[in-house]
Design a protein around this motif. Sequence first.
Motif, mmCIF file in Angstrom:
data_model
loop_
_atom_site.group_PDB
_atom_site.id
_atom_site.type_symbol
_atom_site.label_atom_id
_atom_site.label_comp_id
_atom_site.label_asym_id
_atom_site.label_seq_id
_atom_site.Cartn_x
_atom_site.Cartn_y
_atom_site.Cartn_z
ATOM 1 N N VAL A 144 13.319 -10.357 5.685
ATOM 2 C CA VAL A 144 12.606 -11.522 5.256
ATOM 3 C C VAL A 144 11.028 -11.062 5.517
ATOM 4 N N ILE A 145 10.462 -11.219 4.146
ATOM 5 C CA ILE A 145 9.202 -10.946 4.423
ATOM 6 C C ILE A 145 8.277 -12.314 4.025
ATOM 7 N N LEU A 146 7.240 -12.361 4.875
ATOM 8 C CA LEU A 146 6.345 -13.512 4.895
ATOM 9 C C LEU A 146 5.116 -12.985 4.222
ATOM 10 N N VAL A 147 4.688 -13.397 3.069
ATOM 11 C CA VAL A 147 3.335 -13.199 2.360
ATOM 12 C C VAL A 147 2.240 -14.289 2.660
ATOM 13 N N VAL A 148 1.040 -13.769 3.085
ATOM 14 C CA VAL A 148 -0.061 -14.615 3.544
ATOM 15 C C VAL A 148 -1.199 -14.350 2.676
ATOM 16 N N GLU A 149 -1.404 -15.254 1.632
ATOM 17 C CA GLU A 149 -2.534 -15.067 0.692
ATOM 18 C C GLU A 149 -2.854 -16.486 0.423
ATOM 19 N N ASP A 187 6.793 -12.799 -5.973
ATOM 20 C CA ASP A 187 7.734 -12.076 -7.246
ATOM 21 C C ASP A 187 7.964 -10.644 -7.009
ATOM 22 N N LEU A 188 6.929 -9.898 -6.398
ATOM 23 C CA LEU A 188 6.896 -8.296 -6.057
ATOM 24 C C LEU A 188 8.254 -8.544 -4.790
ATOM 25 N N VAL A 189 8.015 -9.064 -3.967
ATOM 26 C CA VAL A 189 8.901 -9.081 -2.805
ATOM 27 C C VAL A 189 10.324 -9.407 -3.254
ATOM 28 N N TYR A 208 14.050 -8.336 -1.297
ATOM 29 C CA TYR A 208 13.995 -9.279 0.138
ATOM 30 C C TYR A 208 13.733 -10.629 -0.056
ATOM 31 N N GLU A 209 13.938 -11.552 0.972
ATOM 32 C CA GLU A 209 13.814 -12.717 0.930
ATOM 33 C C GLU A 209 12.315 -13.004 1.258
ATOM 34 N N THR A 244 5.907 -1.981 -2.479
ATOM 35 C CA THR A 244 7.516 -2.018 -2.226
ATOM 36 C C THR A 244 8.089 -0.698 -1.674
ATOM 37 N N ASP A 245 7.087 0.568 -1.834
ATOM 38 C CA ASP A 245 7.555 1.774 -1.295
ATOM 39 C C ASP A 245 7.441 1.558 0.265
ATOM 40 N N ALA A 246 6.038 0.962 0.639
ATOM 41 C CA ALA A 246 5.795 0.784 1.823
ATOM 42 C C ALA A 246 6.468 -0.060 2.646
ATOM 43 N N MET A 247 7.033 -1.324 2.110
ATOM 44 C CA MET A 247 8.044 -2.096 2.678
ATOM 45 C C MET A 247 9.295 -1.420 2.961
ATOM 46 N N ALA A 248 9.621 -0.923 1.985
ATOM 47 C CA ALA A 248 11.116 -0.020 2.197
ATOM 48 C C ALA A 248 10.961 0.814 3.342
#
Length: 128
Positions: free
Chosen positions: A5-10, A21-23, A28-29, A111-115
Motif C-alpha cells: 500500500v502506497i500513500l501519495v501526498v500531493e 495511476d503510476l502506483v 500496488y494499492e 516505480t524502480d525506487a518503490m520496488a
Amino acid sequence: MNDPVILVVEDSALIRMGAIDLVLHAGYEALEACDADEAIRILEVRNDIDLVFTDVQMPGTMDGIKLSHYIRDRWPPVKLIVASGATILEESLLPSGSQFFSKPYENHTITDAMARLLLPESSRAPTA
C-alpha cells in the motif's frame, strides 16, 4: 498476500492523479492525500501503509520534508520517497532510508525506487 500500500501526498490534483495511476499500474494499492495533515490522519487509522510518496511543497502545517521526518519518527517501518519540482534537496535533509527525486521524473525511476524500497532489507543490494 496483499499488494503493498502506497500513500501519495500531493496538493496538485492533476499530479496526484498521475502519481496514483503510476502506483496502480506498478501493481500496488494506492491511497491519496492532498496535504500532510490528511496524510497523517490516514496513517493514524491504517496500519497497512508500506510507503509514502510525497511532494515537498504543500499547503498546511507541514511540507514534505517535515512530513517525512514525522513519519520516520512515528511509523519507522514506512518507506519514504520525496519529490519536488521546485527544490533540489540533499538527501541528508531527509530521514535515513528516504529517496529524493526531482520533478519531472521518469515513471520507471519512481516505480524502480518503490520496488527497491519495498524489498525486505535482507534482499536489497548495497548502494554505492
